[in-house]
Design an enzyme around this catalytic site. Sequence first.
Site, PDB file in Angstrom:
ATOM      1  N   TYR A  61       1.265  -0.967   0.126  1.00  0.00           N
ATOM      2  CA  TYR A  61       0.020  -0.083  -0.095  1.00  0.00           C
ATOM      3  C   TYR A  61       0.734   1.195  -0.380  1.00  0.00           C
ATOM      4  O   TYR A  61       1.529   1.383  -0.439  1.00  0.00           O
ATOM      5  CB  TYR A  61      -0.646   0.001   1.342  1.00  0.00           C
ATOM      6  CG  TYR A  61      -2.031   0.900   1.455  1.00  0.00           C
ATOM      7  CD1 TYR A  61      -2.628   0.411  -0.772  1.00  0.00           C
ATOM      8  CD2 TYR A  61      -2.353   2.071   1.226  1.00  0.00           C
ATOM      9  CE1 TYR A  61      -4.148   1.247   0.023  1.00  0.00           C
ATOM     10  CE2 TYR A  61      -3.788   2.473   1.303  1.00  0.00           C
ATOM     11  CZ  TYR A  61      -4.110   2.320   0.754  1.00  0.00           C
ATOM     12  OH  TYR A  61      -5.827   2.975   0.061  1.00  0.00           O
ATOM     13  N   ARG A 115      -8.903   9.427  -8.460  1.00  0.00           N
ATOM     14  CA  ARG A 115      -7.797  10.984  -7.803  1.00  0.00           C
ATOM     15  C   ARG A 115      -7.324   8.895  -7.082  1.00  0.00           C
ATOM     16  O   ARG A 115      -7.266   9.251  -5.864  1.00  0.00           O
ATOM     17  CB  ARG A 115      -9.058  11.569  -6.995  1.00  0.00           C
ATOM     18  CG  ARG A 115      -7.970  12.368  -6.895  1.00  0.00           C
ATOM     19  CD  ARG A 115      -8.900  13.030  -5.424  1.00  0.00           C
ATOM     20  NE  ARG A 115      -9.683  12.530  -4.072  1.00  0.00           N
ATOM     21  CZ  ARG A 115      -9.040  11.800  -3.251  1.00  0.00           C
ATOM     22  NH1 ARG A 115      -7.254  12.814  -3.048  1.00  0.00           N
ATOM     23  NH2 ARG A 115      -9.836  11.280  -2.296  1.00  0.00           N
ATOM     24  N   LYS A 133      -5.676  -2.689  -0.991  1.00  0.00           N
ATOM     25  CA  LYS A 133      -6.950  -2.512  -0.107  1.00  0.00           C
ATOM     26  C   LYS A 133      -7.326  -3.708   1.001  1.00  0.00           C
ATOM     27  O   LYS A 133      -7.346  -3.592   2.114  1.00  0.00           O
ATOM     28  CB  LYS A 133      -7.684  -1.512  -0.518  1.00  0.00           C
ATOM     29  CG  LYS A 133      -8.800  -0.436   0.856  1.00  0.00           C
ATOM     30  CD  LYS A 133      -7.615   0.900   1.129  1.00  0.00           C
ATOM     31  CE  LYS A 133      -7.670   1.535   2.500  1.00  0.00           C
ATOM     32  NZ  LYS A 133      -8.205   3.272   1.644  1.00  0.00           N
ATOM     33  N   GLU A 204     -13.296   4.247  -3.509  1.00  0.00           N
ATOM     34  CA  GLU A 204     -12.224   4.417  -2.812  1.00  0.00           C
ATOM     35  C   GLU A 204     -11.146   5.002  -4.530  1.00  0.00           C
ATOM     36  O   GLU A 204     -11.786   4.754  -5.082  1.00  0.00           O
ATOM     37  CB  GLU A 204     -10.963   3.133  -3.206  1.00  0.00           C
ATOM     38  CG  GLU A 204      -9.657   3.255  -2.851  1.00  0.00           C
ATOM     39  CD  GLU A 204      -9.377   3.831  -1.180  1.00  0.00           C
ATOM     40  OE1 GLU A 204      -8.470   3.812  -1.267  1.00  0.00           O
ATOM     41  OE2 GLU A 204      -9.843   3.397  -0.302  1.00  0.00           O
ATOM     42  N   ASP A 205     -11.064   6.558  -3.546  1.00  0.00           N
ATOM     43  CA  ASP A 205     -10.437   7.424  -4.826  1.00  0.00           C
ATOM     44  C   ASP A 205     -10.599   7.915  -5.701  1.00  0.00           C
ATOM     45  O   ASP A 205     -10.295   7.766  -7.057  1.00  0.00           O
ATOM     46  CB  ASP A 205      -8.832   6.794  -5.056  1.00  0.00           C
ATOM     47  CG  ASP A 205      -8.057   6.177  -4.161  1.00  0.00           C
ATOM     48  OD1 ASP A 205      -8.002   7.154  -2.902  1.00  0.00           O
ATOM     49  OD2 ASP A 205      -6.907   5.883  -4.043  1.00  0.00           O
ATOM     50  N   ASP A 227     -13.752   5.344   2.045  1.00  0.00           N
ATOM     51  CA  ASP A 227     -13.051   5.346   3.072  1.00  0.00           C
ATOM     52  C   ASP A 227     -12.250   6.993   3.169  1.00  0.00           C
ATOM     53  O   ASP A 227     -11.656   7.251   3.737  1.00  0.00           O
ATOM     54  CB  ASP A 227     -12.232   4.465   2.727  1.00  0.00           C
ATOM     55  CG  ASP A 227     -10.595   4.460   3.780  1.00  0.00           C
ATOM     56  OD1 ASP A 227     -10.578   4.205   4.879  1.00  0.00           O
ATOM     57  OD2 ASP A 227      -9.298   4.303   3.491  1.00  0.00           O
ATOM     58  N   ASP A 228     -11.936   7.523   1.592  1.00  0.00           N
ATOM     59  CA  ASP A 228     -11.151   8.731   1.609  1.00  0.00           C
ATOM     60  C   ASP A 228     -11.970   9.998   2.673  1.00  0.00           C
ATOM     61  O   ASP A 228     -11.186  11.027   3.286  1.00  0.00           O
ATOM     62  CB  ASP A 228     -11.633   9.068   0.690  1.00  0.00           C
ATOM     63  CG  ASP A 228     -11.202   8.922  -0.339  1.00  0.00           C
ATOM     64  OD1 ASP A 228      -9.427   7.889  -0.522  1.00  0.00           O
ATOM     65  OD2 ASP A 228     -11.494   7.761  -1.847  1.00  0.00           O
ATOM     66  N   ASN A 374      -0.791  11.723   1.450  1.00  0.00           N
ATOM     67  CA  ASN A 374       0.235  10.634   0.634  1.00  0.00           C
ATOM     68  C   ASN A 374       0.569  10.728  -1.512  1.00  0.00           C
ATOM     69  O   ASN A 374      -1.143  11.183  -1.969  1.00  0.00           O
ATOM     70  CB  ASN A 374      -0.882   9.287   0.821  1.00  0.00           C
ATOM     71  CG  ASN A 374      -0.419   8.896   2.305  1.00  0.00           C
ATOM     72  OD1 ASN A 374       0.811   8.431   2.440  1.00  0.00           O
ATOM     73  ND2 ASN A 374      -1.910   8.367   3.177  1.00  0.00           N
TER      74      ASN A 374
END
Length: 526
Positions: A61, A115, A133, A204-205, A227-228, A374
């Site tokens: 990750y 993203r 993940k 996610e993203d 999760d973001d 990150n």
Amino acid sequence: MSIARFPPHFSNHRDRCLAQLRTKSVPLEKYIYLNGLKGRDSNLFYNILLDNMSEIIPILYTPTVGEACVKYSHIWRRPEGLYVSIEDKGRIREVLSTWPDTHHSRIAVVTDGSRILGLGDLGANGLPISIGKLDLYIAGAGIKPNSTIPICLDLGTNTRRYLDDPLYIGVRRRRPVGQEMDEFMDEFMTAMKDVFPNLLVQFEDFSTDNAFKYLDRYRHQYRVFNDDIQGTGSVILSGFTNAARLSSAASGRPLSDHKVLFFGAGSAGIGVAKQLLSFFTSLGMSMEEAKSRIYTVDSKGLITADRRGLQEHKKFFARTDYNGPQLTNLIDVINYVKPTALLGLSTVKHGFSEGVVKAMCALNERPVIFPLSNPVHLSELEYQDAIQWSDGKVIFASGSPYNPVTHNGVTYEPGQGNNMYIFPGIGLGSILSKARHVSDAMVERAAIALSSSLNADEEAAGLVYPRLARIRDISAGIAFAVIRQAQKEKLDENTYLRALSDADLLGLIWDKMWQPPTLQLSVPRL
């Protein structure tokens, strides 16, 4: 053609694989090696991962997964997940049905690659973020590997270098917008519910606007969370709670005096800020009073309500109590706001300069500074700089891992606001309780469980997060809290768990955690 056989004295293959991994000096080569090992022998892969978490997680990750995504079209070796393309519109259910053993699938991580971390629109190259993940769900909470589904929605990309790359593995078109995108997502989520009736979906993203939009659109219809927005907010709420206690102990000021300044106002920044409201409301403040303790800054400076063209998601924390000239310099904002905590989710490398750190130290005996962007090359502040510029006073947590630093004979251990502390436990608790939705209160209880999970040694070291080596202990406690909250809100469909005592429920959670089978590390001689 002869049949390949094991060597007659074959043994210690686990140690051999670890040695092979450690001979590679380039992180991406380590990633490729581990990816191949998982394909050849997944039980061995997970056995090694569980025993070497601190070494391997930064490879699977952040930060290494970012590079793996950027270069995925060039390092692709074998099919690893499920792609659902914009070209599948009208037949998405048929595509999802190709996944084996749909009835036993329990969790999917879904990205559209728009993203990825702080790296921008990577298109179909985003699949490794879903794979990584899910590896953390497996390692951190014992989710069974065969119940996981990594999914990338291949909707095109607006990044020209990928569209021009002859090796690019995705559809070659610009991203859909408006009605076309909404129709695709509606069909996708409906089909996911039909094909995978027991599935929890983690977004996610996604791009900032779509992250908020589709979480709000589906969170009360399906088992889904982002999760973001929710995971990041929860893990930072936990770390901030412990950091605020340490800061208040040093200053003698009450917890209600804290002010938080956010540098970065995308989906993660605003999501974290909203989660931190519960820190203040738990102290007895009204929602409006809690909002008044939070300030946000973007690339244009302090966010105020009178700014023209302000994006919808930024309006929530936009200040209405500032009437002076636009504050665009971060040090000027700090001197105006006088925050006790500075949180970075901007992806601006070195965004927290020496002057910024010293400004925070001038205002606070022990300033809370969390550079959370990150991967590591986008972090606002290096740990060594934070310790040196603050003379060891800073209470620090970052988004990416850093090594301990020794300053004036004292060794300081950094905190890492890693979502891995939170999302495996939220996922496990949601799956076991069969929660119809993932509520805000469930996420809040997860944060509280994490903040109270420090052991005596970690508290003595002044840490704000527990050590990652204890991740399954932590995840069990979070899953327990999530299940009990789901029961309290009557969101649980697995009502059998309601009758269990706390001790029995915790025991059941541990029993449900998957462990890789015992390895056969030698071959008997014939």
